[in-house]
Design a protein around this motif. Structure first.
Motif, PDB file in Angstrom:
ATOM      1  N   THR A   1       0.834  -1.205   0.000  1.00 54.22           N
ATOM      2  CA  THR A   1       0.000   0.000   0.000  1.00 54.22           C
ATOM      3  C   THR A   1       0.866   1.252   0.000  1.00 54.22           C
ATOM      4  OG1 THR A   1      -1.823  -1.098   1.156  1.00 54.22           O
ATOM      5  CG2 THR A   1      -1.737   1.298   1.286  1.00 54.22           C
TER       6      THR A   1
ATOM      7  N   ALA B   1       0.985   3.774  -3.334  1.00 50.34           N
ATOM      8  CA  ALA B   1      -0.036   4.789  -3.056  1.00 50.34           C
ATOM      9  C   ALA B   1      -0.119   5.817  -4.175  1.00 50.34           C
ATOM     10  CB  ALA B   1       0.248   5.467  -1.725  1.00 50.34           C
ATOM     11  N   ASP B   2       1.034   6.307  -4.631  1.00 52.80           N
ATOM     12  CA  ASP B   2       1.021   7.335  -5.674  1.00 52.80           C
ATOM     13  C   ASP B   2       0.528   6.781  -7.003  1.00 52.80           C
ATOM     14  OD1 ASP B   2       3.291   5.740  -5.934  1.00 52.80           O
ATOM     15  OD2 ASP B   2       4.546   7.367  -6.695  1.00 52.80           O
ATOM     16  N   ARG B   3       0.867   5.533  -7.296  1.00 52.78           N
ATOM     17  CA  ARG B   3       0.418   4.930  -8.546  1.00 52.78           C
ATOM     18  C   ARG B   3      -1.086   4.665  -8.536  1.00 52.78           C
ATOM     19  NH1 ARG B   3       5.477   3.955  -7.613  1.00 52.78           N
ATOM     20  NH2 ARG B   3       7.016   3.620  -9.260  1.00 52.78           N
TER      21      ARG B   3
ATOM     22  N   ASP C   1      -3.184   6.499  -6.930  1.00 52.89           N
ATOM     23  CA  ASP C   1      -3.752   7.831  -7.125  1.00 52.89           C
ATOM     24  C   ASP C   1      -3.806   8.172  -8.612  1.00 52.89           C
ATOM     25  OD1 ASP C   1      -4.086   8.186  -4.415  1.00 52.89           O
ATOM     26  OD2 ASP C   1      -2.285   9.403  -4.151  1.00 52.89           O
ATOM     27  N   ALA C   2      -2.698   7.854  -9.323  1.00 49.56           N
ATOM     28  CA  ALA C   2      -2.654   8.123 -10.762  1.00 49.56           C
ATOM     29  C   ALA C   2      -3.653   7.258 -11.517  1.00 49.56           C
ATOM     30  CB  ALA C   2      -1.239   7.870 -11.287  1.00 49.56           C
ATOM     31  N   TYR C   3      -3.839   6.042 -11.058  1.00 48.66           N
ATOM     32  CA  TYR C   3      -4.802   5.119 -11.662  1.00 48.66           C
ATOM     33  C   TYR C   3      -6.218   5.671 -11.549  1.00 48.66           C
ATOM     34  CZ  TYR C   3      -7.429   0.676 -12.089  1.00 48.66           C
ATOM     35  OH  TYR C   3      -8.306  -0.319 -12.442  1.00 48.66           O
ATOM     36  N   ALA C   4      -6.567   6.154 -10.363  1.00 46.44           N
ATOM     37  CA  ALA C   4      -7.890   6.745 -10.162  1.00 46.44           C
ATOM     38  C   ALA C   4      -8.034   8.045 -10.945  1.00 46.44           C
ATOM     39  CB  ALA C   4      -8.131   6.976  -8.672  1.00 46.44           C
ATOM     40  N   ALA C   5      -6.952   8.829 -10.993  1.00 43.57           N
ATOM     41  CA  ALA C   5      -7.007  10.101 -11.711  1.00 43.57           C
ATOM     42  C   ALA C   5      -7.198   9.889 -13.210  1.00 43.57           C
ATOM     43  CB  ALA C   5      -5.734  10.901 -11.458  1.00 43.57           C
TER      44      ALA C   5
ATOM     45  N   ARG D   1      -9.138   3.096  -3.452  1.00 45.21           N
ATOM     46  CA  ARG D   1      -8.785   3.752  -4.719  1.00 45.21           C
ATOM     47  C   ARG D   1      -9.170   2.872  -5.906  1.00 45.21           C
ATOM     48  NH1 ARG D   1      -8.659   8.699  -4.960  1.00 45.21           N
ATOM     49  NH2 ARG D   1      -6.665   9.269  -5.895  1.00 45.21           N
TER      50      ARG D   1
ATOM     51  N   GLU E   1     -12.853   3.259  -6.387  1.00 42.32           N
ATOM     52  CA  GLU E   1     -13.135   4.561  -6.997  1.00 42.32           C
ATOM     53  C   GLU E   1     -12.919   4.500  -8.506  1.00 42.32           C
ATOM     54  OE1 GLU E   1     -11.197   9.063  -7.006  1.00 42.32           O
ATOM     55  OE2 GLU E   1     -10.849   7.740  -5.289  1.00 42.32           O
TER      56      GLU E   1
END
Length: 222
Positions: free
Chosen positions: A62, A66-68, A70-74, A123, A126
Protein backbone atom coordinates in the motif's frame (compact mmCIF):
# COMPACT_ATOMS: atom_id res chain seq x y z
CA UNK A 1 19.00 15.14 22.39
CA UNK A 2 18.42 11.53 23.38
CA UNK A 3 15.71 12.48 25.87
CA UNK A 4 13.79 14.34 23.18
CA UNK A 5 13.82 11.32 20.89
CA UNK A 6 14.63 13.38 17.77
CA UNK A 7 17.61 11.27 16.61
CA UNK A 8 15.56 8.11 16.98
CA UNK A 9 12.68 9.51 14.95
CA UNK A 10 15.05 10.71 12.22
CA UNK A 11 16.71 7.30 12.07
CA UNK A 12 13.33 5.57 11.92
CA UNK A 13 12.25 7.82 9.05
CA UNK A 14 15.47 7.09 7.17
CA UNK A 15 14.88 3.38 7.59
CA UNK A 16 11.32 3.74 6.34
CA UNK A 17 12.40 5.63 3.24
CA UNK A 18 15.19 3.13 2.58
CA UNK A 19 12.70 0.27 2.80
CA UNK A 20 10.22 1.98 0.48
CA UNK A 21 12.88 2.87 -2.09
CA UNK A 22 14.20 -0.68 -2.09
CA UNK A 23 10.77 -2.29 -2.27
CA UNK A 24 9.75 0.03 -5.10
CA UNK A 25 12.84 -0.96 -7.09
CA UNK A 26 12.48 -4.69 -6.44
CA UNK A 27 8.75 -4.77 -7.16
CA UNK A 28 9.20 -2.77 -10.38
CA UNK A 29 11.80 -5.24 -11.65
CA UNK A 30 10.60 -8.56 -10.27
CA UNK A 31 6.91 -8.11 -9.43
CA UNK A 32 5.24 -8.76 -6.10
CA UNK A 33 6.77 -12.20 -5.57
CA UNK A 34 9.71 -10.53 -3.81
CA UNK A 35 9.70 -11.63 -0.16
CA UNK A 36 9.73 -9.32 2.84
CA UNK A 37 13.03 -10.93 3.87
CA UNK A 38 14.53 -9.97 0.52
CA UNK A 39 13.33 -6.38 0.89
CA UNK A 40 14.89 -6.16 4.36
CA UNK A 41 18.18 -7.62 3.17
CA UNK A 42 18.43 -5.36 0.11
CA UNK A 43 17.50 -2.30 2.19
CA UNK A 44 20.19 -3.11 4.74
CA UNK A 45 17.79 -3.35 7.68
CA UNK A 46 16.83 -6.18 9.98
CA UNK A 47 13.57 -8.09 9.70
CA UNK A 48 12.48 -6.61 13.03
CA UNK A 49 13.04 -3.09 11.70
CA UNK A 50 10.99 -3.86 8.60
CA UNK A 51 8.20 -5.30 10.75
CA UNK A 52 8.11 -2.20 12.94
CA UNK A 53 7.65 0.03 9.90
CA UNK A 54 5.35 -2.32 7.95
CA UNK A 55 3.73 -5.08 9.95
CA UNK A 56 2.39 -6.92 6.89
CA UNK A 57 3.16 -7.32 3.20
CA UNK A 58 -0.10 -5.55 2.34
CA UNK A 59 0.97 -2.50 4.39
CA UNK A 60 4.24 -2.31 2.47
CA UNK A 61 2.52 -2.72 -0.89
CA UNK A 62 0.00 0.00 0.00
CA UNK A 63 2.79 2.44 0.91
CA UNK A 64 4.86 1.65 -2.17
CA UNK A 65 2.00 2.00 -4.66
CA UNK A 66 -0.04 4.79 -3.06
CA UNK A 67 1.02 7.33 -5.67
CA UNK A 68 0.42 4.93 -8.55
CA UNK A 69 -3.06 4.10 -7.29
CA UNK A 70 -3.75 7.83 -7.13
CA UNK A 71 -2.65 8.12 -10.76
CA UNK A 72 -4.80 5.12 -11.66
CA UNK A 73 -7.89 6.75 -10.16
CA UNK A 74 -7.01 10.10 -11.71
CA UNK A 75 -6.82 8.51 -15.17
CA UNK A 76 -10.53 7.71 -14.94
CA UNK A 77 -11.34 11.32 -14.12
CA UNK A 78 -9.34 12.46 -17.16
CA UNK A 79 -11.19 10.00 -19.37
CA UNK A 80 -14.59 11.09 -18.04
CA UNK A 81 -13.70 14.72 -18.71
CA UNK A 82 -13.07 14.01 -22.40
CA UNK A 83 -16.03 15.38 -24.45
CA UNK A 84 -15.73 12.29 -26.67
CA UNK A 85 -16.56 9.26 -24.45
CA UNK A 86 -15.17 6.74 -26.96
CA UNK A 87 -11.87 8.60 -27.17
CA UNK A 88 -11.88 8.80 -23.38
CA UNK A 89 -12.44 5.05 -23.19
CA UNK A 90 -9.65 4.10 -25.58
CA UNK A 91 -7.29 6.61 -23.98
CA UNK A 92 -8.00 5.23 -20.53
CA UNK A 93 -7.36 1.63 -21.55
CA UNK A 94 -4.08 2.64 -23.16
CA UNK A 95 -3.05 4.73 -20.15
CA UNK A 96 -3.69 1.98 -17.59
CA UNK A 97 -1.89 -0.64 -19.64
CA UNK A 98 1.02 1.78 -20.02
CA UNK A 99 1.17 2.11 -16.22
CA UNK A 100 1.42 -1.67 -16.02
CA UNK A 101 4.20 -1.78 -18.58
CA UNK A 102 6.24 0.79 -16.66
CA UNK A 103 6.21 -1.19 -13.41
CA UNK A 104 5.87 -4.98 -13.04
CA UNK A 105 4.85 -4.56 -9.43
CA UNK A 106 2.00 -2.25 -10.37
CA UNK A 107 1.03 -4.67 -13.14
CA UNK A 108 0.54 -7.24 -10.39
CA UNK A 109 -1.29 -4.81 -8.10
CA UNK A 110 -3.94 -4.17 -10.74
CA UNK A 111 -4.67 -7.89 -11.12
CA UNK A 112 -4.69 -8.90 -7.44
CA UNK A 113 -6.92 -8.14 -4.45
CA UNK A 114 -5.58 -7.02 -1.06
CA UNK A 115 -8.52 -7.25 1.38
CA UNK A 116 -6.57 -5.84 4.34
CA UNK A 117 -5.15 -2.90 2.36
CA UNK A 118 -8.14 -0.60 2.85
CA UNK A 119 -6.66 2.55 1.28
CA UNK A 120 -5.46 0.71 -1.82
CA UNK A 121 -8.78 -1.07 -2.28
CA UNK A 122 -10.69 2.19 -1.82
CA UNK A 123 -8.79 3.75 -4.72
CA UNK A 124 -9.41 0.65 -6.80
CA UNK A 125 -13.14 0.87 -6.08
CA UNK A 126 -13.14 4.56 -7.00
CA UNK A 127 -11.51 3.77 -10.33
CA UNK A 128 -13.90 0.87 -10.95
CA UNK A 129 -17.02 2.96 -10.45
CA UNK A 130 -15.64 5.70 -12.68
CA UNK A 131 -14.86 3.13 -15.36
CA UNK A 132 -18.39 1.71 -15.29
CA UNK A 133 -19.68 5.22 -15.97
CA UNK A 134 -17.17 5.60 -18.79
CA UNK A 135 -18.39 2.31 -20.29
CA UNK A 136 -22.00 3.50 -20.27
CA UNK A 137 -21.07 6.76 -21.97
CA UNK A 138 -18.95 5.02 -24.62
CA UNK A 139 -21.77 2.55 -25.37
CA UNK A 140 -24.18 5.45 -25.76
CA UNK A 141 -22.06 6.71 -28.66
CA UNK A 142 -22.59 3.42 -30.47
CA UNK A 143 -18.84 2.84 -30.80
CA UNK A 144 -18.29 0.45 -27.89
CA UNK A 145 -19.79 -3.01 -28.23
CA UNK A 146 -22.95 -3.49 -26.19
CA UNK A 147 -21.61 -6.71 -24.62
CA UNK A 148 -18.45 -5.12 -23.20
CA UNK A 149 -18.27 -5.27 -19.38
CA UNK A 150 -15.94 -3.86 -16.74
CA UNK A 151 -14.67 -7.40 -16.16
CA UNK A 152 -13.31 -7.40 -19.71
CA UNK A 153 -10.83 -4.75 -18.59
CA UNK A 154 -9.73 -6.95 -15.69
CA UNK A 155 -9.14 -9.79 -18.14
CA UNK A 156 -7.10 -7.46 -20.36
CA UNK A 157 -5.03 -6.30 -17.39
CA UNK A 158 -4.29 -9.91 -16.46
CA UNK A 159 -3.24 -10.68 -20.02
CA UNK A 160 -1.19 -7.49 -20.26
CA UNK A 161 0.61 -8.26 -16.99
CA UNK A 162 1.67 -11.61 -18.46
CA UNK A 163 2.83 -10.05 -21.72
CA UNK A 164 4.81 -7.36 -19.89
CA UNK A 165 6.53 -9.94 -17.68
CA UNK A 166 7.38 -12.20 -20.62
CA UNK A 167 8.63 -9.57 -23.09
CA UNK A 168 9.91 -6.58 -21.11
CA UNK A 169 13.60 -7.40 -21.71
CA UNK A 170 13.68 -9.07 -25.13
CA UNK A 171 10.72 -7.40 -26.83
CA UNK A 172 9.66 -4.30 -24.87
CA UNK A 173 6.57 -2.57 -26.15
CA UNK A 174 4.86 -5.80 -27.18
CA UNK A 175 1.99 -4.88 -24.86
CA UNK A 176 0.99 -2.07 -27.24
CA UNK A 177 0.15 -4.62 -29.93
CA UNK A 178 -2.00 -6.58 -27.50
CA UNK A 179 -3.88 -3.47 -26.38
CA UNK A 180 -4.41 -2.29 -29.95
CA UNK A 181 -5.86 -5.62 -31.00
CA UNK A 182 -8.11 -5.77 -27.94
CA UNK A 183 -9.47 -2.28 -28.60
CA UNK A 184 -10.41 -3.54 -32.05
CA UNK A 185 -12.24 -6.43 -30.43
CA UNK A 186 -14.12 -4.04 -28.13
CA UNK A 187 -15.09 -1.58 -30.88
CA UNK A 188 -18.44 -1.63 -32.65
CA UNK A 189 -18.31 -1.72 -36.47
CA UNK A 190 -17.24 1.60 -37.94
CA UNK A 191 -15.69 2.98 -34.73
CA UNK A 192 -12.53 5.03 -35.21
CA UNK A 193 -9.48 3.50 -33.55
CA UNK A 194 -5.93 4.52 -32.61
CA UNK A 195 -3.23 3.30 -35.03
CA UNK A 196 -2.23 -0.32 -34.47
CA UNK A 197 1.32 -0.80 -33.19
CA UNK A 198 3.34 -3.06 -35.52
CA UNK A 199 4.38 -5.27 -32.61
CA UNK A 200 7.69 -7.07 -32.05
CA UNK A 201 9.83 -8.53 -34.80
CA UNK A 202 9.86 -12.33 -35.11
CA UNK A 203 13.42 -12.37 -33.77
CA UNK A 204 12.59 -10.25 -30.73
CA UNK A 205 9.53 -12.34 -29.94
CA UNK A 206 11.54 -15.55 -30.28
CA UNK A 207 14.13 -14.17 -27.84
CA UNK A 208 11.32 -13.41 -25.40
CA UNK A 209 9.99 -16.96 -25.75
CA UNK A 210 13.44 -18.41 -25.04
CA UNK A 211 13.86 -16.15 -22.02
CA UNK A 212 10.45 -17.17 -20.67
CA UNK A 213 11.24 -20.87 -21.10
CA UNK A 214 14.56 -20.47 -19.30
CA UNK A 215 13.00 -18.56 -16.43
CA UNK A 216 10.46 -21.31 -15.93
CA UNK A 217 13.18 -23.94 -16.00
CA UNK A 218 14.99 -22.02 -13.26
CA UNK A 219 11.83 -21.95 -11.15
CA UNK A 220 11.03 -25.66 -11.60
CA UNK A 221 11.71 -28.04 -8.66
CA UNK A 222 15.12 -29.71 -8.92
Amino acid sequence: MSSSGEPLRADAERNRERILTTARRLYATHGLDVSMACVAREAGVGKATLSRRFATRDELITAVFADRMDAYAAAVAVALADPDPWRGFTGYVQAVCSMQAADRGFADVLTMAFPTAKALEARRDEAYHGFTELIARAKATGRLRADFTAEDLVILLMANAGVVAATQDAAPGTWRRLVGQMLRAYAAPGADLPPLDPGPTPTALYRAMIRLARSRDDEAPQ
